[in-house]
Write a protein that holds these residues in place. Sequence first.
Motif, PDB file in Angstrom:
ATOM      1  N   GLY A   1      58.693  42.553  16.988  1.00  0.00           N
ATOM      2  CA  GLY A   1      58.235  41.215  16.670  1.00  0.00           C
ATOM      3  C   GLY A   1      58.238  40.263  17.852  1.00  0.00           C
ATOM      4  O   GLY A   1      57.722  39.146  17.748  1.00  0.00           O
ATOM      5  N   GLY A   2      58.810  40.693  18.952  1.00  0.00           N
ATOM      6  CA  GLY A   2      58.909  39.845  20.126  1.00  0.00           C
ATOM      7  C   GLY A   2      57.616  39.759  20.925  1.00  0.00           C
ATOM      8  O   GLY A   2      56.610  40.387  20.579  1.00  0.00           O
ATOM      9  N   SER A   3      57.689  38.991  22.002  1.00  0.00           N
ATOM     10  CA  SER A   3      56.524  38.753  22.845  1.00  0.00           C
ATOM     11  C   SER A   3      56.864  38.956  24.313  1.00  0.00           C
ATOM     12  O   SER A   3      58.017  38.795  24.726  1.00  0.00           O
ATOM     13  CB  SER A   3      56.019  37.315  22.655  1.00  0.00           C
ATOM     14  OG  SER A   3      55.633  37.077  21.329  1.00  0.00           O
ATOM     15  N   LEU A   4      55.856  39.320  25.073  1.00  0.00           N
ATOM     16  CA  LEU A   4      55.964  39.426  26.525  1.00  0.00           C
ATOM     17  C   LEU A   4      54.629  39.029  27.125  1.00  0.00           C
ATOM     18  O   LEU A   4      53.575  39.238  26.497  1.00  0.00           O
ATOM     19  CB  LEU A   4      56.303  40.848  26.960  1.00  0.00           C
ATOM     20  CG  LEU A   4      57.745  41.337  26.827  1.00  0.00           C
ATOM     21  CD1 LEU A   4      57.819  42.820  27.165  1.00  0.00           C
ATOM     22  CD2 LEU A   4      58.688  40.542  27.703  1.00  0.00           C
ATOM     23  N   LYS A   5      54.667  38.516  28.354  1.00  0.00           N
ATOM     24  CA  LYS A   5      53.435  38.247  29.086  1.00  0.00           C
ATOM     25  C   LYS A   5      53.482  38.995  30.395  1.00  0.00           C
ATOM     26  O   LYS A   5      54.357  38.763  31.233  1.00  0.00           O
ATOM     27  CB  LYS A   5      53.261  36.747  29.354  1.00  0.00           C
ATOM     28  CG  LYS A   5      51.910  36.415  29.988  1.00  0.00           C
ATOM     29  CD  LYS A   5      51.707  34.914  30.096  1.00  0.00           C
ATOM     30  CE  LYS A   5      50.322  34.576  30.632  1.00  0.00           C
ATOM     31  NZ  LYS A   5      50.076  33.121  30.693  1.00  0.00           N
ATOM     32  N   LEU A   6      52.564  39.931  30.541  1.00  0.00           N
ATOM     33  CA  LEU A   6      52.464  40.725  31.752  1.00  0.00           C
ATOM     34  C   LEU A   6      51.527  40.036  32.733  1.00  0.00           C
ATOM     35  O   LEU A   6      50.546  39.401  32.340  1.00  0.00           O
ATOM     36  CB  LEU A   6      51.936  42.118  31.437  1.00  0.00           C
ATOM     37  CG  LEU A   6      52.673  42.902  30.353  1.00  0.00           C
ATOM     38  CD1 LEU A   6      52.068  44.306  30.228  1.00  0.00           C
ATOM     39  CD2 LEU A   6      54.155  42.977  30.626  1.00  0.00           C
ATOM     40  N   SER A   7      51.833  40.204  34.008  1.00  0.00           N
ATOM     41  CA  SER A   7      50.992  39.665  35.072  1.00  0.00           C
ATOM     42  C   SER A   7      50.581  40.788  36.017  1.00  0.00           C
ATOM     43  O   SER A   7      51.329  41.761  36.192  1.00  0.00           O
ATOM     44  CB  SER A   7      51.739  38.593  35.863  1.00  0.00           C
ATOM     45  OG  SER A   7      52.116  37.515  35.051  1.00  0.00           O
ATOM     46  N   CYS A   8      49.425  40.640  36.619  1.00  0.00           N
ATOM     47  CA  CYS A   8      48.939  41.582  37.626  1.00  0.00           C
ATOM     48  C   CYS A   8      48.395  40.763  38.787  1.00  0.00           C
ATOM     49  O   CYS A   8      47.293  40.213  38.712  1.00  0.00           O
ATOM     50  CB  CYS A   8      47.877  42.488  37.036  1.00  0.00           C
ATOM     51  SG  CYS A   8      47.085  43.590  38.226  1.00  0.00           S
ATOM     52  N   GLN A   9      49.191  40.673  39.834  1.00  0.00           N
ATOM     53  CA  GLN A   9      48.759  39.944  41.028  1.00  0.00           C
ATOM     54  C   GLN A   9      47.877  40.868  41.856  1.00  0.00           C
ATOM     55  O   GLN A   9      48.292  41.969  42.237  1.00  0.00           O
ATOM     56  CB  GLN A   9      49.978  39.510  41.830  1.00  0.00           C
ATOM     57  CG  GLN A   9      49.627  38.841  43.143  1.00  0.00           C
ATOM     58  CD  GLN A   9      48.947  37.493  42.942  1.00  0.00           C
ATOM     59  OE1 GLN A   9      49.483  36.596  42.291  1.00  0.00           O
ATOM     60  NE2 GLN A   9      47.765  37.339  43.515  1.00  0.00           N
ATOM     61  N   VAL A  10      46.667  40.414  42.131  1.00  0.00           N
ATOM     62  CA  VAL A  10      45.691  41.256  42.825  1.00  0.00           C
ATOM     63  C   VAL A  10      45.439  40.703  44.224  1.00  0.00           C
ATOM     64  O   VAL A  10      45.280  39.497  44.415  1.00  0.00           O
ATOM     65  CB  VAL A  10      44.374  41.306  42.034  1.00  0.00           C
ATOM     66  CG1 VAL A  10      43.345  42.164  42.777  1.00  0.00           C
ATOM     67  CG2 VAL A  10      44.608  41.867  40.638  1.00  0.00           C
ATOM     68  N   SER A  11      45.409  41.577  45.201  1.00  0.00           N
ATOM     69  CA  SER A  11      45.065  41.198  46.565  1.00  0.00           C
ATOM     70  C   SER A  11      44.104  42.239  47.140  1.00  0.00           C
ATOM     71  O   SER A  11      44.118  43.397  46.742  1.00  0.00           O
ATOM     72  CB  SER A  11      46.321  41.082  47.434  1.00  0.00           C
ATOM     73  OG  SER A  11      47.033  42.300  47.463  1.00  0.00           O
ATOM     74  N   GLY A  12      43.252  41.788  48.053  1.00  0.00           N
ATOM     75  CA  GLY A  12      42.291  42.687  48.690  1.00  0.00           C
ATOM     76  C   GLY A  12      40.940  42.729  48.021  1.00  0.00           C
ATOM     77  O   GLY A  12      39.963  43.177  48.617  1.00  0.00           O
ATOM     78  N   ILE A  13      40.877  42.328  46.766  1.00  0.00           N
ATOM     79  CA  ILE A  13      39.613  42.190  46.038  1.00  0.00           C
ATOM     80  C   ILE A  13      39.697  40.922  45.201  1.00  0.00           C
ATOM     81  O   ILE A  13      40.795  40.406  44.947  1.00  0.00           O
ATOM     82  CB  ILE A  13      39.314  43.386  45.104  1.00  0.00           C
ATOM     83  CG1 ILE A  13      40.439  43.571  44.068  1.00  0.00           C
ATOM     84  CG2 ILE A  13      39.076  44.656  45.893  1.00  0.00           C
ATOM     85  CD1 ILE A  13      40.130  44.585  42.974  1.00  0.00           C
ATOM     86  N   LEU A  14      38.541  40.443  44.763  1.00  0.00           N
ATOM     87  CA  LEU A  14      38.515  39.261  43.907  1.00  0.00           C
ATOM     88  C   LEU A  14      38.263  39.665  42.459  1.00  0.00           C
ATOM     89  O   LEU A  14      37.381  40.471  42.181  1.00  0.00           O
ATOM     90  CB  LEU A  14      37.413  38.297  44.363  1.00  0.00           C
ATOM     91  CG  LEU A  14      37.616  37.635  45.722  1.00  0.00           C
ATOM     92  CD1 LEU A  14      36.413  36.766  46.081  1.00  0.00           C
ATOM     93  CD2 LEU A  14      38.893  36.811  45.746  1.00  0.00           C
ATOM     94  N   LEU A  15      39.068  39.117  41.544  1.00  0.00           N
ATOM     95  CA  LEU A  15      38.856  39.394  40.124  1.00  0.00           C
ATOM     96  C   LEU A  15      37.453  39.014  39.685  1.00  0.00           C
ATOM     97  O   LEU A  15      36.911  39.608  38.750  1.00  0.00           O
ATOM     98  CB  LEU A  15      39.888  38.644  39.277  1.00  0.00           C
ATOM     99  CG  LEU A  15      41.337  39.093  39.396  1.00  0.00           C
ATOM    100  CD1 LEU A  15      42.222  38.249  38.494  1.00  0.00           C
ATOM    101  CD2 LEU A  15      41.479  40.565  39.038  1.00  0.00           C
TER     102      LEU A  15
END
Length: 125
Positions: free
Chosen positions: A15-29
Amino acid sequence: EVKLAESGGGSVQPGGSLKLSCQVSGILLLAYEMTWVRQAPGKGLEWVAAMDSNGYTVDYAPSAKGRFTISRDTAKNTLYLQMSGLQPQDTAMYYCAAPYSVGHYPARLEDYQFWGHGTQVTVSS
């Protein structure tokens, strides 16, 4: 050099929550379709969510729809996955990855164009 660095995983109760992050370098999202995929112990790679390069079109696996939200911050060049209503079956290593072809999500991480090292999510009581 292209680098994708996931973070934000951890252990939560059902029932819990999490927020994942993905820091990207070398290319642009802005230039790539980006996905979140996951691999549970002893199971194959499962596609979870995708966002197109324009940031307008998103798609989710049935297991994620209604519970997970993919988003991005182009100023930070960072991809996110907000997860709520987590269940034990969501336990897995989560990766951000860029596929070679739009809408084509391979069953092996090595078949993606770029991918990170992953962040572990564990859901248990």
